[in-house]
Design an enzyme around this catalytic site. Structure first.
Site, PDB file in Angstrom:
ATOM      1  N   TRP A   1     -13.767  -3.776   3.893  1.00  0.00           N
ATOM      2  CA  TRP A   1     -12.358  -3.299   4.565  1.00  0.00           C
ATOM      3  C   TRP A   1     -12.813  -3.821   6.152  1.00  0.00           C
ATOM      4  O   TRP A   1     -13.792  -3.147   6.472  1.00  0.00           O
ATOM      5  CB  TRP A   1     -12.240  -1.903   4.424  1.00  0.00           C
ATOM      6  CG  TRP A   1     -10.122  -1.625   4.973  1.00  0.00           C
ATOM      7  CD1 TRP A   1      -9.555  -1.962   5.320  1.00  0.00           C
ATOM      8  CD2 TRP A   1     -10.475  -0.303   5.960  1.00  0.00           C
ATOM      9  NE1 TRP A   1      -8.496  -1.410   6.121  1.00  0.00           N
ATOM     10  CE2 TRP A   1      -8.951  -0.564   6.464  1.00  0.00           C
ATOM     11  CE3 TRP A   1     -11.328   0.616   6.681  1.00  0.00           C
ATOM     12  CZ2 TRP A   1      -8.098   0.207   7.095  1.00  0.00           C
ATOM     13  CZ3 TRP A   1     -10.785   2.150   7.268  1.00  0.00           C
ATOM     14  CH2 TRP A   1      -9.059   1.761   7.454  1.00  0.00           C
TER      15      TRP A   1
ATOM     16  N   ASP B   1     -15.566   6.293   1.422  1.00  0.00           N
ATOM     17  CA  ASP B   1     -14.412   6.281   2.207  1.00  0.00           C
ATOM     18  C   ASP B   1     -13.405   6.417   0.684  1.00  0.00           C
ATOM     19  O   ASP B   1     -13.793   5.870  -0.058  1.00  0.00           O
ATOM     20  CB  ASP B   1     -13.942   4.945   2.631  1.00  0.00           C
ATOM     21  CG  ASP B   1     -12.681   4.546   3.379  1.00  0.00           C
ATOM     22  OD1 ASP B   1     -11.841   5.166   3.573  1.00  0.00           O
ATOM     23  OD2 ASP B   1     -12.138   3.733   3.986  1.00  0.00           O
TER      24      ASP B   1
ATOM     25  N   ALA C   1      -9.825   6.352   0.364  1.00  0.00           N
ATOM     26  CA  ALA C   1      -8.388   5.901   0.438  1.00  0.00           C
ATOM     27  C   ALA C   1      -7.316   5.603  -0.724  1.00  0.00           C
ATOM     28  O   ALA C   1      -5.984   5.686  -0.718  1.00  0.00           O
ATOM     29  CB  ALA C   1      -8.213   4.832   0.769  1.00  0.00           C
TER      30      ALA C   1
ATOM     31  N   LYS D   1      -1.781   6.560   0.524  1.00  0.00           N
ATOM     32  CA  LYS D   1      -1.292   5.660  -0.192  1.00  0.00           C
ATOM     33  C   LYS D   1      -0.970   6.585  -1.663  1.00  0.00           C
ATOM     34  O   LYS D   1      -0.032   6.402  -2.483  1.00  0.00           O
ATOM     35  CB  LYS D   1      -2.213   4.883  -0.820  1.00  0.00           C
ATOM     36  CG  LYS D   1      -2.959   3.759   0.084  1.00  0.00           C
ATOM     37  CD  LYS D   1      -2.595   2.838   0.297  1.00  0.00           C
ATOM     38  CE  LYS D   1      -2.345   2.522   1.971  1.00  0.00           C
ATOM     39  NZ  LYS D   1      -3.732   1.422   1.844  1.00  0.00           N
TER      40      LYS D   1
HETATM   41  N1  PLP Z   1     -10.647   2.850   3.998  1.00  0.00           N
HETATM   42  C1  PLP Z   1      -9.710   2.184   3.237  1.00  0.00           C
HETATM   43  C2  PLP Z   1     -10.700   1.250   2.648  1.00  0.00           C
HETATM   44  C3  PLP Z   1      -8.254   1.885   3.098  1.00  0.00           C
HETATM   45  O1  PLP Z   1      -8.517   0.530   2.489  1.00  0.00           O
HETATM   46  C4  PLP Z   1      -7.776   2.182   4.018  1.00  0.00           C
HETATM   47  C5  PLP Z   1      -6.362   1.689   3.911  1.00  0.00           C
HETATM   48  O2  PLP Z   1      -5.154   2.565   3.738  1.00  0.00           O
HETATM   49  C6  PLP Z   1      -8.268   3.235   4.465  1.00  0.00           C
HETATM   50  C7  PLP Z   1      -9.458   3.620   4.898  1.00  0.00           C
HETATM   51  C8  PLP Z   1      -7.503   4.331   5.596  1.00  0.00           C
HETATM   52  O3  PLP Z   1      -6.413   4.571   5.403  1.00  0.00           O
HETATM   53  P1  PLP Z   1      -4.921   5.207   6.241  1.00  0.00           P
HETATM   54  O4  PLP Z   1      -5.645   5.194   7.493  1.00  0.00           O
HETATM   55  O5  PLP Z   1      -3.833   5.014   6.571  1.00  0.00           O
HETATM   56  O6  PLP Z   1      -4.885   6.530   5.381  1.00  0.00           O
HETATM   57  O1  TYF Z   2      -6.271  -2.914   4.159  1.00  0.00           O
HETATM   58  C1  TYF Z   2      -4.845  -2.832   3.724  1.00  0.00           C
HETATM   59  O2  TYF Z   2      -4.078  -2.785   3.573  1.00  0.00           O
HETATM   60  C2  TYF Z   2      -4.535  -1.251   3.933  1.00  0.00           C
HETATM   61  C3  TYF Z   2      -3.771  -1.131   5.130  1.00  0.00           C
HETATM   62  O3  TYF Z   2      -6.348  -1.927  10.002  1.00  0.00           O
HETATM   63  C4  TYF Z   2      -4.691  -1.294   6.845  1.00  0.00           C
HETATM   64  O4  TYF Z   2      -5.698  -0.448   4.355  1.00  0.00           O
HETATM   65  C5  TYF Z   2      -5.066  -2.505   7.372  1.00  0.00           C
HETATM   66  C6  TYF Z   2      -5.310  -3.006   8.211  1.00  0.00           C
HETATM   67  C7  TYF Z   2      -5.393  -1.097   9.068  1.00  0.00           C
HETATM   68  C8  TYF Z   2      -5.240  -0.258   8.569  1.00  0.00           C
HETATM   69  C9  TYF Z   2      -4.537  -0.335   7.597  1.00  0.00           C
END
Ligand code: PLP
Ligand code: TYF
Length: 394
Positions: free
Chosen positions: A127, A208, A210, A243
């Site tokens: 990510w 992590d 998620a 999610k």
């Molecule tokens: N870590 C990963 C790998 C993700 O894909 C995401 C996105 O959903 C997040 C963390 C954190 O998402 P959010 O900040 O929306 O909870």
């Molecule tokens: O990877 C995604 O699409 C989700 C949402 O800076 C996301 O995890 C995408 C980019 C970002 C924060 C959340």
């Protein structure tokens, strides 16, 4: 002052969201940002969430501040959901954060406080926010081998060899399940191998998490990190409720820090609490309260579990259907990996030029690295997506 700023590019996922919104074509298809969609193409509020919100609206008598660490009942509920009995509660420090991103940020800030010279080992690929946040807080980043693009599968041998190079002052980011962007997860045997390497090197895992419940179910998805918790003295877990509770915009998250003993957990809690205070003071409460109430009420929890299971089954069905459609249209099995992978995402193996063709000629948006949000498909658009992939030369 402000004129001294330099321009900042959005990350490639958020950049694509903006590009998609600006595209005037009525039949454009968004398989970019990771948002789950149902058969009608929407992202509805989960049933248990609606019920919990109705109850909160009726019963909540104040919007006064909660504690700087978040609601203790929320933190207990999240710890139990994630770790079950894999770690004694007195060894776990926790604070609520705005989303899983907030948890990753606070986790890496905590690492920096403990050891500014820590290197952050990040899977290649990962990510984009992992490297971005590590860089922003000033920590050195090291990519470790993770994905064998030719085999569309985990490169377990490469991963373990690279993780051997992490030392006691370093951090290793692992995706708890549903690896973003590859969809290639660790098997139980791979988790045991990673635990053994971490035990040997003394590096600190940052898991992590998620997508708990999106891979193979809540218990199966938590099994790997629980194995680490049972075998290692210390670990960090960044939890997101975006999610699996569908609470994206409410910003639900928590950081759990497993320490070697209760006194160190207390020390970690004090530092996490201070980081919350310096960063945003009180973390958001509404979504956290919804999660707490769902997990505490047996009927609501069962309904959430049922809906979550249905979402997972739907994603598995879409994976199978896309792989089947591509087999029929191409006469080859080369997309079988899509059915085998876990969670929302797969790397479909597209070059940047093929991604551009899918977008420009067919209105199908995937991320530039070829990441497709399979959970954004519907039965209705799936054949068009498969045809666009093949027409682009995949
Ligand atoms: N870590 C990963 C790998 C993700 O894909 C995401 C996105 O959903 C997040 C963390 C954190 O998402 P959010 O900040 O929306 O909870
Ligand atoms: O990877 C995604 O699409 C989700 C949402 O800076 C996301 O995890 C995408 C980019 C970002 C924060 C959340």
């Amino acid at each position: 002052m402000l004129t001294r700023l330099s321009p900042q590019a959005p990350d490639k996922i958020i950049g694509l969201m903006q590009q998609f919104r600006a595209d005037p074509r009525a039949d454009k298809i968004d398989l970019g940002v990771g948002v789950y969609r149902d058969a009608a193409g929407g992202t509805p509020v989960m049933r248990a969430v609606k019920t919990a919100e109705q109850r909160i609206w009726q019963a909540q008598a104040t919007k006064g501040y909660v504690g700087i660490e978040g609601d203790p009942a929320f933190l207990d509920a999240v710890r139990t959901l994630v770790l079950d009995d894999a770690a004694p509660p007195d060894r776990v420090a926790a604070v609520a954060t705005p989303g899983g991103t907030g948890a990753v940020r606070i986790a890496l800030d905590l690492v920096r406080l403990a050891n500014p010279a820590a290197r952050v080992f990040i899977p290649d690929p990962s990510w984009p926010n992992h490297a971005a946040i590590a860089g922003f807080v000033g920590l050195e980043q090291v990519a470790y081998r993770y994905y064998d693009a030719a085999a569309h599968a985990l490169d377990a041998a490469g991963m373990l060899a690279d993780l051997e190079r992490a030392g006691p002052g370093d951090v290793v980011i692992l995706h708890g399940c549903c690896h973003n962007p590859t969809g290639a997860d660790l098997s139980p045997a791979d988790w045991a191998d990673v635990a053994a390497v971490l035990q040997k090197t003394g590096a600190l895992p940052l898991v992590d998490l998620a997508y708990l419940g999106f891979g193979a179910g809540v218990e199966a998805d938590a099994a790997g990190l629980r194995l680490l918790a049972r075998h290692l003295p210390e670990m960090l877990i960044a939890v997101s409720g975006s999610k699996n509770f569908g609470l994206y915009r409410e910003r639900v998250g928590a950081i759990l820090a497993l320490a070697g003993d209760a006194a160190t957990a207390t020390l970690a809690r004090g530092n996490l609490s201070n980081l919350n205070r310096q960063t945003y003071a009180f973390p958001p409460d509404h979504g956290a309260r919804v999660v707490t109430d769902i997990l505490a009420d047996p009927a609501l929890r069962a309904d959430w579990q049922t809906e979550l299971d249905a979402m997972r089954t739907r994603m598995e069905g879409l994976r199978g259907a896309l792989s089947d459609t591509l087999r029929e249209l191409s006469g080859s099995d080369r997309f079988g990996f899509i059915a085998a992978q876990k969670g929302m995402f797969s790397l479909i193996g597209a070059t940047p030029a093929q991604v551009a063709t899918m977008r420009d000629d067919h209105g199908v948006y995937v991320i530039g690295d070829g990441r497709m949000n399979v959970a954004g498909l519907t039965e209705a658009i799936l054949p068009r997506v498969a045809r666009a992939m093949l027409a682009a030369g995949l």
